[in-house]
Write an enzyme that holds these catalytic residues in place. Structure first.
Site, PDB file in Angstrom:
ATOM      1  N   TYR A 169      -5.499   5.746  -7.227  1.00 33.71           N
ATOM      2  CA  TYR A 169      -5.775   5.564  -5.800  1.00 33.71           C
ATOM      3  C   TYR A 169      -7.194   5.039  -5.655  1.00 33.71           C
ATOM      4  CZ  TYR A 169      -6.292   6.643  -0.837  1.00 33.71           C
ATOM      5  OH  TYR A 169      -6.519   6.573   0.516  1.00 33.71           O
ATOM      6  N   TYR A 186       0.837  -1.202   0.000  1.00 31.53           N
ATOM      7  CA  TYR A 186       0.000   0.000   0.000  1.00 31.53           C
ATOM      8  C   TYR A 186       0.870   1.250   0.000  1.00 31.53           C
ATOM      9  CZ  TYR A 186      -4.224   2.722   0.984  1.00 31.53           C
ATOM     10  OH  TYR A 186      -5.287   3.584   0.906  1.00 31.53           O
TER      11      TYR A 186
END
Lengths: 391, 143, 324
Positions: free
Chosen positions: A343, A293
């Site tokens: 994102y 991440y």
């Protein structure tokens, strides 16, 4: 006690919408497009879905997604909290539902107009729930109110403790941009990026500059999870969940765990990693590639340390040796990550980790990828999963 | 004859800062600036019209901002400089009661032609950036 | 907006590109001293090239000129615009945007280039066209389109003296405009305050009165911050508080550059500070340049009035002499 979920849930379908800065459609439209793409990829029908897992932050109610798609009956729906910390938590929910028989086929989804609608970079000054507002109230009056500013506070101390420099942050940013340049779905597709551009970009919250920060995107991502029995009949090679865990550690806050004895670390991810390794029977040497991440460049470094690829403070040297590159020790964020693809709160990362095991990434490493790691956002309650080929 | 000094191209370097100027934004400046530039849009002279579009009071029109930016540049350069272009981006409105601080610096200089480019920003004390942009001037060879 | 709606508006608006807003129109008045003087007085511009005939006669120009920034002024429509403007390509374009809900309007950029100086007695002709319209964009104000007009200015000899490009955003407003402040009082933004609930109200009220308190368990004496209803050590719900001396040490810090939020003063440094009592506190560092802030630096705090509505602890370098 370690949960026994290994090989009990299998990813059989993946789907992304187009990623953009202005989708021109509702978040619900993005959600159903992503879910439908994942269902089609699996060779299933909407009526095969009987469970759903998404983020508490997602605005698309399961029942609305179900009605729009014609799913029919749902026997499981569970949401995960804490922003990007929910990415693999949704997979965790799906895995628990399937392995206990609460549902047979669960879709994990996340869809947002993260650029044309509510932007995360705007910070927490807007509409937020009362309980959260009390928490953010300890920071807002001082101007510490954006994700970049919270992560900057951790980064400054971590760099001070470890001596890691911006050379390492640049390597994280650069490696994902090289991958993104070669991924037609990525914002950075076809773009050049170099150290001069990185250094010249504006400061956001020191030491984080523009290219240390992820995209803000409109889009949706989904994955379909089902039982091994069902997976064997479907058109894609199954990608098993070998281990999945979530963790909120002692003295945890959302993005602002500044009250620990030493706050430049992510103990919640260390616990999640330990549990995922134990569940899967694997160790760090078994991990071939990763989707880590990356809302901000430094958080990739901390996670490499938490998962044991190197020791505390050693991630800078680890990445500067080219470890994240396609021929490196751990090809990482091969879709371009959230820094360079889009994102989508980490669910596009689960899609990419599935592709890595299938062998279909736009930047597929030459070596065999038997085990891929995928993680959730950090600084918050977090987690991760190891995926592998179904037996 | 010349009590009005003009900078020559050899007296200027890239990086030179222009003396900052504080400009009080008064109702007089807003309304009269609009009239001097023959901009009779009601939002620049009628408080009620300005409030109807969500602002607390009359606000400065663009041609006044542009005039102030040019003045800021020629106050520094002197009267023999020739203004070649003014390129400005508009930000937050200037409303009476505010103070706008204008600052700038030399960003490029071509000694052959005497063309200098100034980066100029005007920020008000309440809402921040009001105008930001560049002014290009040609400076004389010698005074 | 659906793709069909987008196609519909775009087929209408893009047809405006190239259309004339004003055909070549000479100004009603020649460039003249009276309007130049009025402009210069109001702008506070004392440039003798505009105002001083004697000086100008002996200057390289051999006469006064008009301020270049007045180029667009000469051809402006007059006071009748307060009663409405005659329809033209620009007003028709604006109405088209409005009819699709793109009712917001914001001038974003203006660029003037000057090719020739003009003097009293010259007469300026303006011609304006709609030069270009962007693709649909997401902006901070809302989704919209930028359109740009191009004005070309010529003098009485037909010589081009300059151009102006003016860019306007037409957008779908995200929310209603803020209502005007009562009695037109300027609504000065202040720092965003913490909401106050059962568990934190007492802390912020003490701060309003100039004190930073630290919650203390009545049973075991453990200190805790931020406040919460139960002691994590002994589970007692009884507590009182102590007042911090605001002696501290910087554990980490960041300077906030972007985005800048109305009501905050920049440069702005936030820090995690370890107080002498042992708990950590997030606050601002002031009284030194941001580059002087270091991890391990000793600081001393004081509760200060930041703006009309806000009292907050602010920390100064302990040895600066500037600390309270």
């Amino acid at each position: 006690m370690i949960a026994n979920v290994k090989n009990k849930a299998v990813i059989v379908g993946i789907g992304n919408t187009t990623f953009s800065k202005d989708s021109g459609v509702s978040e619900l439209s993005l959600a159903v497009q992503a879910v439908k793409a994942a269902i089609d990829d699996a060779g299933l029908k909407p009526s095969d879905i009987d469970g759903m897992a998404t983020f508490t932050m997602d605005t698309n109610d399961e029942i609305e997604v179900a009605r729009a798609l014609g799913v029919g009956e749902l026997t499981f729906y569970g949401r995960s909290h804490y922003g990007g910390g929910a990415a693999t938590s949704c997979l965790h929910q799906a895995t628990m539902a399937i392995s206990t028989g609460m549902a047979e086929t669960v879709v994990v989804y996340r869809a947002l107009n993260g650029r044309s609608g509510h932007r995360f970079s705007g910070g927490v000054a807007g509409d937020i729930t009362t309980a959260d507002a009390i928490h953010w109230g300890w920071y807002m009056p001082y101007g510490l109110l954006t994700p970049a500013s919270w992560v900057a506070m951790f980064t400054q101390r971590w760099m001070h403790n470890t001596g890691v420099t911006k050379d390492a942050l640049f390597e994280v940013a650069h490696s994902t941009r090289v991958y993104g340049a070669n991924n037609p779905a990525a914002f950075f597709h076809g773009r050049n990026f170099d150290r001069a551009e990185y250094d010249a970009a504006r400061m956001i919250a020191d030491p984080l500059q523009l290219f240390d920060c992820c995209q803000e995107s409109d889009g949706g991502s989904a994955v379909i999870v089902t039982t091994p029995e069902r997976a064997r009949d479907l058109k894609q090679p199954g990608v098993s969940v070998l281990g999945v865990a979530q963790c909120a550690a002692d003295n945890q806050e959302q993005m602002t765990s500044f009250y620990r004895e030493e706050f430049a670390g992510i103990p919640e991810m260390e616990t999640a990693a330990k549990n995922v390794y134990a569940m899967s029977g694997l160790c760090v040497d078994d991990i071939d590639a990763a989707v880590i991440y990356d809302a901000f460049s430094p958080i990739v470094l901390w996670q490499l340390e938490a998962w044991g690829f190197c020791g505390y403070g050693e991630s800078g040297d680890f990445v500067k040796d080219g470890a994240l590159r396609t021929n490196g020790r751990l090809p990482t964020n091969t879709h371009g990550g959230q820094l360079s693809e889009a994102y989508i709160h980490g669910v596009n990362g689960i899609v990419e980790a599935t592709r890595l095991v299938r062998g279909t990434s736009a930047n597929q490493p030459k070596k065999a990828v038997n085990h891929a790691l995928v993680t959730s956002g950090v600084g918050i309650p977090t987690g991760g999963a190891i995926l592998g080929k179904m037996n | 004859m010349n009590e009005h000094k003009t900078l020559t191209r050899t007296e200027v370097s890239v990086g030179d800062k222009l003396p900052a100027a504080d400009i009080d934004i008064t109702t007089g400046l807003v309304v009269c600036g609009a009239l001097a530039t023959r901009d009779f849009e009601p939002v620049h002279h009628s408080k009620a019209a300005a409030q109807a579009v969500g602002l607390p009071d009359v606000f400065m029109n663009i041609l006044t901002s542009q005039g102030l930016m040019t003045r800021f540049a020629t106050d520094w350069s002197g009267p023999e400089a020739i203004v070649k272009s003014v390129d400005l981006r508009l930000g937050a409105p200037n409303v009476p009661g505010m103070v706008m601080t204008v600052s700038g610096e030399v960003t490029t200089l071509d000694e052959d032609s005497g063309l200098v480019e100034l980066a100029v920003i005007g920020e008000n004390n309440i809402w921040g950036m009001h105008m930001q942009g560049t002014v290009q001037l040609t400076l004389p060879k010698e005074s | 907006m659906t793709t069909d709606e987008q196609k519909a508006i775009e087929s209408e608006i893009y047809a405006f590109v190239g259309q004339q807003v004003y055909p070549p129109t000479p100004a009603a008045d020649d460039v003249n001293d009276a309007m130049i003087r009025q402009w210069a007085e109001i702008m506070g511009d004392t440039n003798p090239a505009y105002l001083d005939k004697d000086w100008a006669a002996s200057s390289s120009r051999e006469g006064t000129i008009a301020p270049p920034a007045m180029m667009y002024v000469w051809g402006q429509e007059g006071f009748q615009v307060t009663k409405g403007r005659a329809p033209n390509a620009m007003s028709n374009l604006v109405s088209t945007f409005d009819s699709y809900g793109y009712t917001g309007v914001l001038g974003t950029n203006v660029k003037q280039e000057y090719f020739k100086e003009v003097s009293p007695g010259d007469n300026i002709t303006i011609e304006m066209i709609i030069d270009n319209i962007s693709e649909r964009k997401a902006t901070g104000r809302g989704t919209g389109y930028f359109f740009e007009t191009l004005s070309t200015f010529t003098d009485q000899h037909g010589e081009k003296i300059g151009t102006q490009r003016f860019k306007v955003l037409k957008f779908i407003p995200q929310e209603q405009p803020a209502t005007a402040a009562p009695e037109g009082k300027l609504d000065v933004p202040s720092r965003i305050a913490s909401p106050r609930g059962h568990d934190n109200k007492w802390w912020w009220e003490a701060c309003d009165n100039g004190k930073v308190l630290i919650q203390r368990c009545d049973n075991c004496g453990a200190l805790r911050h931020p406040p919460r209803p139960m002691c994590g050590e002994c589970n007692s719900m009884e507590w009182d508080s102590i007042e911090s001396t605001l002696d501290g040490e910087v554990l980490s810090h960041t300077e906030i550059h972007h985005p800048k939020i109305p009501g905050y003063q920049y440069p702005l440094v936030c820090a995690v500070i370890k107080l002498a009592e042992g708990t950590n506190l997030v606050a601002n560092i002031v009284g030194c340049s941001p580059s002087e802030v270091q991890i391990g630096m000793k600081v001393k705090g004081v509760v200060e009035q930041i703006d009309e509505k806000t009292m907050l602890p602010q920390f100064y370098p302990a040895q600066s002499g500037r600390n309270p």
